[in-house]
Write an enzyme that holds these catalytic residues in place. Structure first.
Site, PDB file in Angstrom:
ATOM      1  N   ASN A 135       0.877  -1.046  -0.087  1.00 48.34           N
ATOM      2  CA  ASN A 135      -0.058  -0.132  -0.269  1.00 48.34           C
ATOM      3  C   ASN A 135       0.829   1.299  -0.050  1.00 48.34           C
ATOM      4  O   ASN A 135       1.535   1.440   1.065  1.00 48.34           O
ATOM      5  CB  ASN A 135      -0.941  -0.048   1.164  1.00 48.34           C
ATOM      6  CG  ASN A 135      -1.647   1.088   1.345  1.00 48.34           C
ATOM      7  OD1 ASN A 135      -1.790   1.987   0.456  1.00 48.34           O
ATOM      8  ND2 ASN A 135      -2.349   1.427   2.617  1.00 48.34           N
ATOM      9  N   TRP A 136       1.098   2.019  -1.165  1.00 45.06           N
ATOM     10  CA  TRP A 136       1.701   2.981  -1.188  1.00 45.06           C
ATOM     11  C   TRP A 136       1.413   4.317  -0.568  1.00 45.06           C
ATOM     12  O   TRP A 136       2.072   5.281  -0.667  1.00 45.06           O
ATOM     13  CB  TRP A 136       2.191   3.229  -2.775  1.00 45.06           C
ATOM     14  CG  TRP A 136       3.143   2.251  -3.385  1.00 45.06           C
ATOM     15  CD1 TRP A 136       3.770   1.285  -2.709  1.00 45.06           C
ATOM     16  CD2 TRP A 136       3.256   1.931  -4.875  1.00 45.06           C
ATOM     17  NE1 TRP A 136       4.463   0.277  -3.600  1.00 45.06           N
ATOM     18  CE2 TRP A 136       4.287   0.936  -4.911  1.00 45.06           C
ATOM     19  CE3 TRP A 136       3.005   2.822  -6.010  1.00 45.06           C
ATOM     20  CZ2 TRP A 136       4.529   0.522  -6.085  1.00 45.06           C
ATOM     21  CZ3 TRP A 136       3.700   2.255  -7.006  1.00 45.06           C
ATOM     22  CH2 TRP A 136       4.315   0.952  -7.371  1.00 45.06           C
ATOM     23  N   LYS A 137       0.230   4.124  -0.224  1.00 39.78           N
ATOM     24  CA  LYS A 137      -0.358   5.489   0.283  1.00 39.78           C
ATOM     25  C   LYS A 137      -0.108   6.725  -0.604  1.00 39.78           C
ATOM     26  O   LYS A 137      -0.353   6.552  -1.975  1.00 39.78           O
ATOM     27  CB  LYS A 137      -0.142   5.813   1.847  1.00 39.78           C
ATOM     28  CG  LYS A 137      -0.133   4.426   2.683  1.00 39.78           C
ATOM     29  CD  LYS A 137       0.252   4.597   4.143  1.00 39.78           C
ATOM     30  CE  LYS A 137      -0.029   3.439   4.899  1.00 39.78           C
ATOM     31  NZ  LYS A 137       0.347   3.266   6.302  1.00 39.78           N
ATOM     32  N   HIS A 151      -9.183   1.320   5.455  1.00 42.52           N
ATOM     33  CA  HIS A 151      -7.971   1.573   6.107  1.00 42.52           C
ATOM     34  C   HIS A 151      -7.949   2.378   7.456  1.00 42.52           C
ATOM     35  O   HIS A 151      -8.669   3.329   7.429  1.00 42.52           O
ATOM     36  CB  HIS A 151      -6.880   2.150   5.103  1.00 42.52           C
ATOM     37  CG  HIS A 151      -5.593   2.113   5.544  1.00 42.52           C
ATOM     38  ND1 HIS A 151      -5.120   3.150   6.508  1.00 42.52           N
ATOM     39  CD2 HIS A 151      -4.525   1.115   5.431  1.00 42.52           C
ATOM     40  CE1 HIS A 151      -3.821   2.668   6.588  1.00 42.52           C
ATOM     41  NE2 HIS A 151      -3.488   1.501   6.043  1.00 42.52           N
ATOM     42  N   GLY A 153       2.962   1.984  10.757  1.00 42.19           N
ATOM     43  CA  GLY A 153       4.203   3.239  10.415  1.00 42.19           C
ATOM     44  C   GLY A 153       4.976   3.768  12.092  1.00 42.19           C
ATOM     45  O   GLY A 153       5.434   4.927  11.862  1.00 42.19           O
ATOM     46  N   GLY A 166       3.112  -1.007   4.156  1.00 37.34           N
ATOM     47  CA  GLY A 166       3.104   0.377   3.919  1.00 37.34           C
ATOM     48  C   GLY A 166       4.692   0.836   3.567  1.00 37.34           C
ATOM     49  O   GLY A 166       5.030   0.572   2.332  1.00 37.34           O
ATOM     50  N   GLY A 167       5.352   1.414   4.083  1.00 40.17           N
ATOM     51  CA  GLY A 167       6.539   2.103   4.158  1.00 40.17           C
ATOM     52  C   GLY A 167       7.451   1.270   3.402  1.00 40.17           C
ATOM     53  O   GLY A 167       8.363   1.682   2.666  1.00 40.17           O
ATOM     54  N   SER A 212       3.827  -2.181   9.841  1.00 36.07           N
ATOM     55  CA  SER A 212       5.418  -2.444  10.298  1.00 36.07           C
ATOM     56  C   SER A 212       6.039  -3.445   9.891  1.00 36.07           C
ATOM     57  O   SER A 212       7.006  -3.990  10.328  1.00 36.07           O
ATOM     58  CB  SER A 212       5.885  -1.946  11.740  1.00 36.07           C
ATOM     59  OG  SER A 212       5.477  -0.514  11.784  1.00 36.07           O
ATOM     60  N   GLU A 251      -4.977  -4.559  10.768  1.00 34.97           N
ATOM     61  CA  GLU A 251      -3.832  -3.660  10.861  1.00 34.97           C
ATOM     62  C   GLU A 251      -3.902  -2.995  12.140  1.00 34.97           C
ATOM     63  O   GLU A 251      -4.686  -2.059  12.173  1.00 34.97           O
ATOM     64  CB  GLU A 251      -3.712  -2.828   9.696  1.00 34.97           C
ATOM     65  CG  GLU A 251      -3.572  -3.408   8.564  1.00 34.97           C
ATOM     66  CD  GLU A 251      -2.972  -2.214   7.289  1.00 34.97           C
ATOM     67  OE1 GLU A 251      -1.964  -2.568   6.868  1.00 34.97           O
ATOM     68  OE2 GLU A 251      -3.484  -1.403   7.199  1.00 34.97           O
ATOM     69  N   GLU A 308      -6.342   4.768   8.400  1.00 36.45           N
ATOM     70  CA  GLU A 308      -5.780   6.227   8.097  1.00 36.45           C
ATOM     71  C   GLU A 308      -7.382   6.918   7.452  1.00 36.45           C
ATOM     72  O   GLU A 308      -7.478   8.071   7.737  1.00 36.45           O
ATOM     73  CB  GLU A 308      -5.055   6.417   7.048  1.00 36.45           C
ATOM     74  CG  GLU A 308      -3.610   6.105   7.885  1.00 36.45           C
ATOM     75  CD  GLU A 308      -2.441   5.522   6.909  1.00 36.45           C
ATOM     76  OE1 GLU A 308      -2.442   5.434   5.800  1.00 36.45           O
ATOM     77  OE2 GLU A 308      -1.535   5.052   7.550  1.00 36.45           O
TER      78      GLU A 308
HETATM   79  P1  13P Z   1       3.448   0.357   7.521  1.00 31.78           P
HETATM   80  O1  13P Z   1       3.815  -0.996   6.784  1.00 31.78           O
HETATM   81  O2  13P Z   1       4.209   1.671   7.010  1.00 31.78           O
HETATM   82  O3  13P Z   1       3.306   0.202   9.089  1.00 31.78           O
HETATM   83  O4  13P Z   1       1.710   0.698   7.190  1.00 31.78           O
HETATM   84  C1  13P Z   1       1.011  -0.271   7.143  1.00 31.78           C
HETATM   85  C2  13P Z   1      -0.233  -0.133   6.593  1.00 31.78           C
HETATM   86  O5  13P Z   1      -0.808   0.802   6.722  1.00 31.78           O
HETATM   87  C3  13P Z   1      -0.533  -0.707   5.097  1.00 31.78           C
HETATM   88  O6  13P Z   1      -1.689  -0.525   4.827  1.00 31.78           O
END
Ligand code: 13P
Length: 253
Positions: free
Chosen positions: A9-11, A95, A173, A234-235, A213, A167, A97
């Site tokens: 997930n590149w956000k 999600h 993050g 994510g990251g 993470s 999640e 966020e």
């Molecule tokens: P991180 O891997 O950066 O913690 O993010 C997880 C995430 O929100 C994937 O949707």
């Protein structure tokens, strides 16, 4: 049996050029993998271009959100049919966020899931508790509520179009990953609940991903758990080499 499912997930990261470059490398490296599902979720602007690159490769493309209506006067929004036409086969819904920063509640998420399924998109349905909820011993209750409310409109067969991503909000993050044991405990709760709601067979083939993470260094130990079928990353999915190490977490070739 359930195949490993590795999703990035590149956000709000990557320009079209950066996304296309990544997609070309991924196609080159992962197009022939049939023993696992690989997915990337670029921002809206890059979806069409990325989907064109990955066409026919078997690698999935997801949008990160959708509006619950098919069309209308909703400035700044993007609908399910638009996403499907751009070449996506999946969409992320719920999600954390979106829930916390954009005020999406269980009822809206249920409408979005319904809208996605209606236009043939598969759904990665994200759930998870906050740190406060975990510390108050509410984790199982929270994910149960999110699943029951979010999947209210699902008919029995729709479950086949669904992936669940657990999640925990406190792990997203933050660099603070759930331990494999913590993840497994909640994943087992989710699968048992899915069995009650949709039947044992459906629950048995439901992919349940862990997110929060995930990194190349902890991927394999998380994946070793019985009910952890993949990662929503994510990251650590932004860098090609890092993402590809996680795609290949159990292979030496
Ligand atoms: P991180 O891997 O950066 O913690 O993010 C997880 C995430 O929100 C994937 O949707």
């Amino acid at each position: 049996m359930r195949k490993p499912f590795i999703a990035g997930n590149w956000k709000m990261h990557k320009t079209v050029a950066e996304a296309v470059d990544f997609a070309k490398r991924l196609r080159e490296a992962a197009a022939r993998l049939t023993d696992r599902d690989v997915l990337i979720a670029p921002p809206f602007t890059a979806l069409y271009a990325v989907a064109e690159v990955l066409k026919g490769s078997g690698i999935h493309v997801a949008a990160q959100n959708l509006h619950e209506s098919r069309q209308g006067a909703f400035t700044g929004e993007v609908s399910g049919p638009m996403i499907a036409e751009a070449g996506c086969d999946y969409v992320l819904v719920g999600h954390s966020e979106r829930r916390t920063l954009f005020g999406e509640d269980d009822a809206l998420i249920a409408r979005k899931i319904e809208a996605a399924l209606e236009c043939g998109l598969k759904v990665i349905f994200c759930i998870g508790e906050t740190l406060q909820e975990r510390e108050a011993g509410l984790t199982a209750g929270v994910v149960e509520r999110q699943i029951k409310e979010g999947l209210k409109a699902l008919r029995n067969d729709d479950i086949k179009q669904l992936v669940i991503a657990y999640e925990p909000v406190w792990a997203i993050g933050t660099g603070k990953t759930a331990t494999p044991g913590q993840a497994e405990e909640v994943h087992a709760v989710i699968r048992t609940l899915a069995g009650r709601l949709f039947g044992e067979a459906a629950a048995d083939s439901l992919p349940i991903l862990y997110g929060g993470s995930v990194k190349p260094d902890n991927m394999a130990e998380l994946m070793a758990e019985k009910n952890v079928d993949g990662g929503l990353i994510g990251g650590a999915s932004l860098d090609f080499d890092s993402f590809f190490r996680m795609v290949m977490f159990d292979r030496k070739d």
